[in-house]
Design a protein around this motif. Sequence first.
Motif, short mmCIF file in Angstrom:
data_model
loop_
_atom_site.label_atom_id
_atom_site.label_comp_id
_atom_site.label_asym_id
_atom_site.label_seq_id
_atom_site.Cartn_x
_atom_site.Cartn_y
_atom_site.Cartn_z
N LYS A 2 -52.18 2.52 -29.40
CA LYS A 2 -51.24 1.79 -29.39
C LYS A 2 -51.36 0.82 -27.71
CE LYS A 2 -48.11 2.72 -32.93
NZ LYS A 2 -46.05 3.82 -32.63
N GLU A 3 -51.07 -0.58 -27.60
CA GLU A 3 -50.93 -0.89 -26.26
C GLU A 3 -49.68 -0.52 -25.47
OE1 GLU A 3 -50.84 -5.30 -24.39
OE2 GLU A 3 -50.83 -5.31 -26.46
N LYS A 4 -50.12 -0.18 -23.88
CA LYS A 4 -48.61 -0.08 -23.20
C LYS A 4 -48.35 -1.06 -22.42
CE LYS A 4 -48.67 4.50 -23.72
NZ LYS A 4 -49.20 6.09 -21.78
N LYS A 5 -47.16 -1.24 -21.84
CA LYS A 5 -46.54 -2.26 -20.72
C LYS A 5 -46.34 -1.55 -19.63
CE LYS A 5 -45.51 -6.00 -24.38
NZ LYS A 5 -44.92 -7.34 -24.45
N LEU A 6 -46.64 -2.31 -18.59
CA LEU A 6 -45.99 -1.64 -17.45
C LEU A 6 -45.00 -2.33 -17.04
CD1 LEU A 6 -46.61 0.58 -14.87
CD2 LEU A 6 -46.70 -1.99 -13.30
N ILE A 7 -43.67 -2.13 -16.99
CA ILE A 7 -42.37 -2.42 -17.54
C ILE A 7 -41.12 -1.25 -16.73
CG2 ILE A 7 -41.76 -1.16 -19.04
CD1 ILE A 7 -39.69 -3.86 -20.47
N PRO A 29 -21.96 -6.65 -13.10
CA PRO A 29 -23.30 -6.31 -12.85
C PRO A 29 -22.20 -4.36 -11.82
CG PRO A 29 -23.02 -8.29 -12.66
CD PRO A 29 -21.51 -7.64 -13.48
N ILE A 30 -22.88 -3.95 -11.67
CA ILE A 30 -22.56 -2.51 -10.59
C ILE A 30 -24.48 -2.06 -10.71
CG2 ILE A 30 -22.47 -1.55 -12.74
CD1 ILE A 30 -21.40 0.47 -10.43
N THR A 31 -24.51 -1.92 -9.35
CA THR A 31 -26.08 -1.51 -8.69
C THR A 31 -26.07 0.56 -9.47
OG1 THR A 31 -25.98 -2.80 -6.83
CG2 THR A 31 -27.92 -0.63 -6.85
N PRO A 32 -27.08 1.11 -9.22
CA PRO A 32 -28.43 0.56 -9.74
C PRO A 32 -28.85 -0.02 -11.65
CG PRO A 32 -28.60 2.60 -9.89
CD PRO A 32 -26.96 2.03 -9.29
N GLN A 33 -28.26 -0.22 -12.02
CA GLN A 33 -27.97 -0.80 -13.16
C GLN A 33 -28.58 -2.43 -13.23
OE1 GLN A 33 -25.34 -1.83 -16.11
NE2 GLN A 33 -24.82 -2.89 -14.16
N ASN A 34 -28.78 -3.37 -12.47
CA ASN A 34 -27.91 -4.80 -12.63
C ASN A 34 -29.43 -5.27 -12.79
OD1 ASN A 34 -25.99 -5.91 -11.05
ND2 ASN A 34 -26.23 -4.56 -9.12
N GLU A 35 -30.64 -4.83 -13.64
CA GLU A 35 -31.27 -5.30 -14.29
C GLU A 35 -31.46 -5.87 -15.83
OE1 GLU A 35 -33.41 -3.92 -10.50
OE2 GLU A 35 -31.94 -3.47 -11.71
N ALA A 140 -30.18 12.82 -22.93
CA ALA A 140 -30.82 12.61 -21.47
C ALA A 140 -32.63 11.99 -21.00
CB ALA A 140 -30.71 14.00 -20.35
N PRO A 141 -32.72 11.40 -20.95
CA PRO A 141 -34.32 11.03 -21.17
C PRO A 141 -34.73 11.46 -19.80
CG PRO A 141 -33.27 8.90 -20.80
CD PRO A 141 -31.49 10.27 -20.86
N ASN A 142 -35.93 12.03 -19.38
CA ASN A 142 -36.94 12.36 -18.68
C ASN A 142 -37.47 11.35 -17.93
OD1 ASN A 142 -39.21 13.30 -19.29
ND2 ASN A 142 -39.30 14.77 -18.36
N SER A 143 -37.40 10.11 -18.86
CA SER A 143 -39.18 9.37 -18.83
C SER A 143 -38.86 7.26 -19.18
CB SER A 143 -40.38 9.16 -18.92
OG SER A 143 -39.92 9.48 -21.05
N ILE A 144 -39.11 6.92 -19.00
CA ILE A 144 -39.14 5.76 -19.35
C ILE A 144 -38.94 4.90 -20.87
CG2 ILE A 144 -39.26 2.52 -19.04
CD1 ILE A 144 -39.75 3.06 -16.04
N GLN A 145 -40.53 6.11 -21.01
CA GLN A 145 -40.69 5.86 -22.24
C GLN A 145 -39.85 6.71 -23.30
OE1 GLN A 145 -44.00 4.12 -24.94
NE2 GLN A 145 -41.95 4.76 -25.68
N GLU A 178 -43.02 2.28 -15.19
CA GLU A 178 -43.95 3.14 -16.19
C GLU A 178 -44.24 2.55 -17.11
OE1 GLU A 178 -42.80 7.73 -15.69
OE2 GLU A 178 -41.73 6.33 -16.83
N PRO A 179 -45.37 2.90 -17.53
CA PRO A 179 -46.47 2.27 -18.44
C PRO A 179 -45.91 2.82 -20.29
CG PRO A 179 -47.93 3.93 -17.93
CD PRO A 179 -47.04 3.77 -17.51
N VAL A 180 -45.68 1.81 -20.72
CA VAL A 180 -44.26 2.67 -22.04
C VAL A 180 -45.12 1.86 -23.48
CG1 VAL A 180 -42.05 2.95 -20.97
CG2 VAL A 180 -42.45 0.29 -21.79
N VAL A 181 -44.92 2.52 -24.68
CA VAL A 181 -45.30 1.61 -26.16
C VAL A 181 -43.59 1.26 -26.52
CG1 VAL A 181 -45.78 1.97 -28.15
CG2 VAL A 181 -47.34 3.47 -26.83
N VAL A 182 -43.56 -0.21 -26.37
CA VAL A 182 -42.34 -0.76 -26.76
C VAL A 182 -42.24 -0.79 -28.38
CG1 VAL A 182 -40.85 -3.06 -27.11
CG2 VAL A 182 -42.54 -2.06 -25.16
#
Length: 358
Positions: A2-7, A29-35, A140-145, A178-182
């Motif tokens: 599967k293709e990975k995306k850097l995000i 809005p509140i930092t650090p989640q504004n994106e 509680a995740p430890n990575s973006i994936q 990090e690179p992830v599989v969406v």
Amino acid sequence: MKEKKLIKGNEAFAMAAINAGCRYYFGYPITPQNEIPEFMSRELAKVGGAFIQAESELGAINMAYGAAAAGGRVLLSSSSPGIALMQEGISLLCSVQLPLVLINVMRGGPGIGSIQPAQADYNQVTKGGGNGDYHCIVYAPNSIQEAMDMIYKGFDVADEYRNPVIIAADGMLGQMMEPVVVPPARAAAEEKDIPLIKPYALTGHKCKRERNAINSVWLKQELLEDYINEYWPKYEKAEKELPEYVTKNLEDAEVVFVAYGSTSRVVLEAMEILARDGIKAGLIRPKTLWPFPKEAFKEIGASTAHVISVELSKGQMMNDVKLAIEGRYPVSLISRVGGMLLDPVEVADRTKTILEVM
């Protein structure tokens, strides 16, 4: 393959929610989640969804209540002091058994605190800052994936248990890339199907169903007691079915670390440092903070002499670790607070000091 995306983390969180069928977002809005709200404001309308930036966190949680009551898949996001403002609404959502997913990108506290990563919301999300008898299901995740996968799954879990699901991330995961599989995109439920999927939803008279009422006021205490006793078995079911964890090198470990989220990645590097110095270390990483994975601690081997909770708080998780240990091993704490981060060398050095004074 599967293709990975850097995000970036926060954008990945929002993307996972949309792909899970979320069509309603409320936040402030509140930092650090504004994106997250920034991404949702740009992308949600493209799939027929609705984005609302509320006037406050109080407004956001109550708007989310309304959308969830109507049967929508709802995402909320905020950071520590914003989550604190939502506590009454979270208790209310639990009391009326409405599902949604809430992402907490944790920062330093107490109060307004700092805008740096922390884990000092552990008690807030696992023990509940609102009133009454309830629980939130907490991942509680430890990575973006892993965060994307948990968010994607979290909507299904929220619907199954008719309960809010909290994703306890932190500023580090939100801001890193990090690179992830969406996860694959799902179609959102159509309005005509909501009465069948969620028969409790307030869908209006045109759906030709029995009258629904969503009520959180019980003026007769015996009725409230009956209502709580009626829904409480779902939490007992959750404690049996939902705990998730990862273990590493427990069989012959001299010391066992307990760490979650991004801190667990620091601990893995510390374990390599200790191994070079001849100290065998193991790890228990809770993936669910509630229900807490007590069964994991039964896997600790006979060679273990000490358990160490590593966290970015003043030992909030350590209390659950001690309960799970049941007095079989001494438990110590390695932590930083206020938005200060641990590094692997510091964890290794402090571990050696703990072992020396045993």
